[in-house]
Design a protein around this motif. Structure first.
Motif, PDB file in Angstrom:
ATOM      1  N   PHE A 196      -2.374   6.444  -3.910  1.00 39.56           N
ATOM      2  CA  PHE A 196      -1.464   5.710  -4.787  1.00 39.56           C
ATOM      3  C   PHE A 196      -0.130   6.402  -5.016  1.00 39.56           C
ATOM      4  CE2 PHE A 196      -5.749   4.328  -6.079  1.00 39.56           C
ATOM      5  CZ  PHE A 196      -5.627   3.007  -5.712  1.00 39.56           C
ATOM      6  N   PHE A 197       0.106   7.519  -4.354  1.00 34.93           N
ATOM      7  CA  PHE A 197       1.386   8.218  -4.483  1.00 34.93           C
ATOM      8  C   PHE A 197       1.697   8.890  -3.158  1.00 34.93           C
ATOM      9  CE2 PHE A 197      -1.851  11.294  -5.465  1.00 34.93           C
ATOM     10  CZ  PHE A 197      -1.397  12.459  -4.868  1.00 34.93           C
ATOM     11  N   GLU A 198       2.910   9.395  -3.034  1.00 39.04           N
ATOM     12  CA  GLU A 198       3.328  10.074  -1.808  1.00 39.04           C
ATOM     13  C   GLU A 198       3.538  11.552  -2.118  1.00 39.04           C
ATOM     14  OE1 GLU A 198       3.501  10.721   1.750  1.00 39.04           O
ATOM     15  OE2 GLU A 198       3.366   8.593   1.299  1.00 39.04           O
ATOM     16  N   PHE A 199       3.433  12.377  -1.103  1.00 38.13           N
ATOM     17  CA  PHE A 199       3.670  13.810  -1.238  1.00 38.13           C
ATOM     18  C   PHE A 199       4.776  14.201  -0.269  1.00 38.13           C
ATOM     19  CE2 PHE A 199       3.149  18.080   0.420  1.00 38.13           C
ATOM     20  CZ  PHE A 199       3.213  18.818  -0.753  1.00 38.13           C
ATOM     21  N   ASP A 248      11.835   8.291   3.477  1.00 32.55           N
ATOM     22  CA  ASP A 248      10.516   7.817   3.939  1.00 32.55           C
ATOM     23  C   ASP A 248       9.460   7.976   2.840  1.00 32.55           C
ATOM     24  OD1 ASP A 248      11.587   7.150   6.395  1.00 32.55           O
ATOM     25  OD2 ASP A 248      10.781   8.908   7.443  1.00 32.55           O
ATOM     26  N   ALA A 249       9.506   9.114   2.120  1.00 34.01           N
ATOM     27  CA  ALA A 249       8.537   9.351   1.040  1.00 34.01           C
ATOM     28  C   ALA A 249       8.724   8.324  -0.081  1.00 34.01           C
ATOM     29  CB  ALA A 249       8.689  10.769   0.490  1.00 34.01           C
ATOM     30  N   ILE A 250       9.968   8.008  -0.395  1.00 35.70           N
ATOM     31  CA  ILE A 250      10.241   7.020  -1.451  1.00 35.70           C
ATOM     32  C   ILE A 250       9.728   5.650  -1.033  1.00 35.70           C
ATOM     33  CG2 ILE A 250      12.095   5.745  -2.613  1.00 35.70           C
ATOM     34  CD1 ILE A 250      13.643   8.439  -2.699  1.00 35.70           C
ATOM     35  N   MET A 310       6.680   3.577  -2.861  1.00 31.47           N
ATOM     36  CA  MET A 310       6.866   2.215  -3.381  1.00 31.47           C
ATOM     37  C   MET A 310       5.794   1.273  -2.832  1.00 31.47           C
ATOM     38  SD  MET A 310      10.974   1.864  -3.488  1.00 31.47           S
ATOM     39  CE  MET A 310      11.806   2.305  -4.997  1.00 31.47           C
ATOM     40  N   ALA A 311       5.463   1.432  -1.562  1.00 29.87           N
ATOM     41  CA  ALA A 311       4.417   0.595  -0.966  1.00 29.87           C
ATOM     42  C   ALA A 311       3.060   0.921  -1.590  1.00 29.87           C
ATOM     43  CB  ALA A 311       4.378   0.802   0.546  1.00 29.87           C
ATOM     44  N   LYS A 312       2.765   2.206  -1.770  1.00 27.69           N
ATOM     45  CA  LYS A 312       1.480   2.611  -2.342  1.00 27.69           C
ATOM     46  C   LYS A 312       1.333   2.160  -3.790  1.00 27.69           C
ATOM     47  CE  LYS A 312       0.560   6.574   0.632  1.00 27.69           C
ATOM     48  NZ  LYS A 312       0.318   8.031   0.675  1.00 27.69           N
ATOM     49  N   ALA A 313       2.429   2.127  -4.535  1.00 30.47           N
ATOM     50  CA  ALA A 313       2.378   1.729  -5.941  1.00 30.47           C
ATOM     51  C   ALA A 313       1.993   0.264  -6.092  1.00 30.47           C
ATOM     52  CB  ALA A 313       3.720   1.990  -6.620  1.00 30.47           C
ATOM     53  N   HIS A 371      -1.337  12.380 -17.130  1.00 30.44           N
ATOM     54  CA  HIS A 371      -0.851  11.459 -18.162  1.00 30.44           C
ATOM     55  C   HIS A 371      -0.448  10.126 -17.537  1.00 30.44           C
ATOM     56  CE1 HIS A 371      -0.768  13.774 -21.906  1.00 30.44           C
ATOM     57  NE2 HIS A 371      -0.485  14.834 -21.166  1.00 30.44           N
ATOM     58  N   ILE A 372       0.247  10.200 -16.418  1.00 27.00           N
ATOM     59  CA  ILE A 372       0.689   8.976 -15.730  1.00 27.00           C
ATOM     60  C   ILE A 372      -0.524   8.149 -15.312  1.00 27.00           C
ATOM     61  CG2 ILE A 372       1.793   8.088 -13.624  1.00 27.00           C
ATOM     62  CD1 ILE A 372       3.718  10.529 -13.815  1.00 27.00           C
ATOM     63  N   GLN A 373      -1.524   8.808 -14.723  1.00 23.04           N
ATOM     64  CA  GLN A 373      -2.694   8.097 -14.212  1.00 23.04           C
ATOM     65  C   GLN A 373      -3.579   7.542 -15.323  1.00 23.04           C
ATOM     66  OE1 GLN A 373      -2.824   7.232 -11.068  1.00 23.04           O
ATOM     67  NE2 GLN A 373      -0.934   8.369 -10.873  1.00 23.04           N
ATOM     68  N   SER A 374      -3.503   8.124 -16.513  1.00 24.27           N
ATOM     69  CA  SER A 374      -4.352   7.639 -17.609  1.00 24.27           C
ATOM     70  C   SER A 374      -3.712   6.480 -18.372  1.00 24.27           C
ATOM     71  CB  SER A 374      -4.673   8.783 -18.571  1.00 24.27           C
ATOM     72  OG  SER A 374      -3.491   9.204 -19.226  1.00 24.27           O
ATOM     73  N   ASP A 375      -2.470   6.149 -18.057  1.00 24.28           N
ATOM     74  CA  ASP A 375      -1.752   5.068 -18.744  1.00 24.28           C
ATOM     75  C   ASP A 375      -1.501   3.932 -17.759  1.00 24.28           C
ATOM     76  OD1 ASP A 375       0.156   3.389 -19.942  1.00 24.28           O
ATOM     77  OD2 ASP A 375       1.110   5.048 -21.002  1.00 24.28           O
ATOM     78  N   ALA A 376      -2.156   2.812 -17.966  1.00 32.67           N
ATOM     79  CA  ALA A 376      -2.052   1.677 -17.027  1.00 32.67           C
ATOM     80  C   ALA A 376      -0.615   1.202 -16.848  1.00 32.67           C
ATOM     81  CB  ALA A 376      -2.931   0.519 -17.498  1.00 32.67           C
ATOM     82  N   THR A 377       0.223   1.336 -17.871  1.00 28.67           N
ATOM     83  CA  THR A 377       1.610   0.884 -17.745  1.00 28.67           C
ATOM     84  C   THR A 377       2.437   1.839 -16.879  1.00 28.67           C
ATOM     85  OG1 THR A 377       2.292   2.026 -19.771  1.00 28.67           O
ATOM     86  CG2 THR A 377       1.583  -0.274 -19.992  1.00 28.67           C
ATOM     87  N   LEU A 378       2.006   3.086 -16.751  1.00 31.35           N
ATOM     88  CA  LEU A 378       2.742   4.059 -15.946  1.00 31.35           C
ATOM     89  C   LEU A 378       2.224   4.151 -14.515  1.00 31.35           C
ATOM     90  CD1 LEU A 378       3.077   6.992 -18.531  1.00 31.35           C
ATOM     91  CD2 LEU A 378       4.660   5.093 -18.111  1.00 31.35           C
ATOM     92  N   GLN A 379       0.966   3.749 -14.289  1.00 34.83           N
ATOM     93  CA  GLN A 379       0.358   3.852 -12.960  1.00 34.83           C
ATOM     94  C   GLN A 379       1.128   3.081 -11.892  1.00 34.83           C
ATOM     95  OE1 GLN A 379      -3.651   2.471 -13.179  1.00 34.83           O
ATOM     96  NE2 GLN A 379      -4.405   4.291 -14.211  1.00 34.83           N
ATOM     97  N   SER A 380       1.793   2.009 -12.283  1.00 32.98           N
ATOM     98  CA  SER A 380       2.471   1.175 -11.298  1.00 32.98           C
ATOM     99  C   SER A 380       3.838   1.713 -10.893  1.00 32.98           C
ATOM    100  CB  SER A 380       2.628  -0.245 -11.843  1.00 32.98           C
ATOM    101  OG  SER A 380       3.429  -0.216 -13.016  1.00 32.98           O
ATOM    102  N   ILE A 381       4.295   2.787 -11.525  1.00 33.49           N
ATOM    103  CA  ILE A 381       5.580   3.389 -11.155  1.00 33.49           C
ATOM    104  C   ILE A 381       5.377   4.207  -9.878  1.00 33.49           C
ATOM    105  CG2 ILE A 381       7.438   4.959 -11.833  1.00 33.49           C
ATOM    106  CD1 ILE A 381       6.710   4.366 -14.771  1.00 33.49           C
ATOM    107  N   PRO A 382       6.165   3.926  -8.824  1.00 28.93           N
ATOM    108  CA  PRO A 382       6.043   4.729  -7.600  1.00 28.93           C
ATOM    109  C   PRO A 382       6.258   6.216  -7.917  1.00 28.93           C
ATOM    110  CG  PRO A 382       7.369   2.785  -7.189  1.00 28.93           C
ATOM    111  CD  PRO A 382       7.143   2.845  -8.679  1.00 28.93           C
ATOM    112  N   LEU A 383       5.416   7.048  -7.290  1.00 28.08           N
ATOM    113  CA  LEU A 383       5.412   8.475  -7.579  1.00 28.08           C
ATOM    114  C   LEU A 383       5.465   9.280  -6.289  1.00 28.08           C
ATOM    115  CD1 LEU A 383       4.928  10.856  -9.613  1.00 28.08           C
ATOM    116  CD2 LEU A 383       2.484  10.470  -9.261  1.00 28.08           C
TER     117      LEU A 383
END
Length: 190
Positions: free
Chosen positions: A100-103, A115-117, A121-124, A68-80
């Motif tokens: 585009f996200f961290e694990f 470090d993950a956060i 943020m950098a990947k977003a 759902h996050i990836q299908s919504d352009a407005t949500l994709q930019s939120i760091p995950l």
């Protein structure tokens, strides 16, 4: 007043409390959701600055929330930051490297979380050339692009070169982290 909203979506109250306790005091408002449906609703209502998402959730899985996050352009930019006790659960559906996200693998320590956060943020902030595809779709995309031919080739080469550069930067960062870990272990063994 907290300057950032962090949404922690995890069915484990212990993990939600642990994340809350690990974050620097006063800088974050931590929102909590115990399942995927509640989490997705909070994402849409609160527009958090960061999402920490467990991959295995009741009612709606972390994988479904991720889609759902990836299908919504407005949500994709939120760091995950995706979380799981078993990395293979994530890599079964999403191929590495995670662009585009961290694990983060549970359980985690304070430094790993921070470090993950930072990495999320950098990947977003990275420019997106398209949606993150499921593994099956990702495998067929290059063949479709090749079939389209011509002008797509130069753009594809450019995108691949950019991806290689990002991957090299990640490799360099991992080498640095490995060196730091080795130095720490050597120090503890003295």
């Amino acid at each position: 007043m907290a300057s950032h909203k962090i949404l922690v979506i995890d069915d484990s109250k212990v993990i939600r409390m642990r994340v809350r306790d690990m974050l620097p005091k006063g800088n974050f408002e931590v929102l909590e959701a115990k399942d995927g449906v509640e989490g997705l609703n909070l994402i849409r209502q609160e527009h958090p600055n960061l999402i920490m998402l467990d991959f295995l959730l009741p009612k709606m899985s972390g994988w479904e929330v991720f889609q759902h996050i990836q299908s919504d352009a407005t949500l994709q930019s939120i760091p995950l930051v995706l979380m799981s006790g078993r990395k293979e659960e994530v890599t079964e559906k999403l191929q590495e490297p995670f662009e585009f996200f961290e694990f983060i693998e549970k359980p985690f320590e304070n430094k790993e979380l921070i470090d993950a956060i930072k990495s999320a943020m950098a990947k977003a902030r990275l420019p997106r050339t398209g949606k993150i595809a499921a593994p099956a779709a990702a495998a067929t995309a290059p063949a479709a692009a090749a079939a389209a031919g011509g002008g797509a080739d130069a753009a594809e080469v450019k995108a691949l070169k950019e991806q290689v550069a990002r991957m090299q930067a990640e490799i360099n960062a991992l080498k640095k982290q490995t060196a730091q870990i080795l130095a720490f272990i050597k120090q503890k063994l003295k």
